[in-house]
Design a protein around this motif. Structure first.
Motif, short mmCIF file in Angstrom:
data_model
loop_
_atom_site.label_atom_id
_atom_site.label_comp_id
_atom_site.label_asym_id
_atom_site.label_seq_id
_atom_site.Cartn_x
_atom_site.Cartn_y
_atom_site.Cartn_z
N VAL A 216 15.78 -5.67 0.65
CA VAL A 216 16.49 -5.51 1.66
C VAL A 216 15.97 -3.91 2.30
O VAL A 216 16.17 -3.26 3.54
N GLY A 217 15.01 -2.96 1.47
CA GLY A 217 15.21 -2.33 2.30
C GLY A 217 15.52 -0.74 1.54
O GLY A 217 16.04 0.18 2.60
N ASN A 218 16.98 -1.14 0.95
CA ASN A 218 17.77 0.12 0.57
C ASN A 218 17.34 0.49 -0.90
O ASN A 218 18.53 0.43 -1.45
N CYS A 219 16.22 0.76 -1.15
CA CYS A 219 16.09 0.92 -2.27
C CYS A 219 15.56 2.63 -2.64
O CYS A 219 15.09 3.43 -2.13
N VAL A 220 15.48 3.08 -4.13
CA VAL A 220 15.60 4.19 -4.63
C VAL A 220 13.99 4.23 -5.52
O VAL A 220 13.78 2.91 -5.97
N GLU A 221 12.86 5.10 -5.49
CA GLU A 221 11.69 4.48 -5.62
C GLU A 221 11.52 5.46 -7.18
O GLU A 221 11.93 6.80 -6.29
N VAL A 222 11.22 5.73 -8.01
CA VAL A 222 10.52 6.50 -9.27
C VAL A 222 8.86 6.86 -9.24
O VAL A 222 8.47 4.70 -9.26
N ALA A 223 8.59 7.40 -9.60
CA ALA A 223 7.15 7.36 -10.78
C ALA A 223 7.49 8.89 -11.22
O ALA A 223 8.19 9.87 -10.82
#
Length: 77
Positions: free
Chosen positions: A26-33
């Motif tokens: 729902v767009g409440n995310c932490v993304e990592v790279a």
């Protein structure tokens, strides 16, 4: 390249951003790279071109160990 905290996430060329499969989508995310330096960049998925936080591999490892052992569980209760 040596990135600093607050760099625009879009400035990290070639970054392959991903999020946890536990994300509810729902767009409440932490993304990592993963960075070429061995570090990790982290961004808010709601602001994909916003600032990224940059962590060394040792910093991220310490955080993950703490998360796995429940040290941060009280933050979201």
């Amino acid at each position: 390249m040596d990135f600093r905290n607050g760099v625009g996430a879009q400035e990290i060329a070639g970054a392959e951003w991903f999020k946890s499969s536990a994300s509810e989508g729902v767009g409440n995310c932490v993304e990592v790279a993963e960075l070429a330096s061995g570090g990790v960049a982290m961004r808010n998925s709601r602001d994909a071109s916003g600032p990224a936080l940059i962590f060394t591999a040792d910093e991220m490892r310490a955080f993950l160990i703490g998360a796995k052992t429940g040290e941060f569980d009280g933050l979201c209760d």
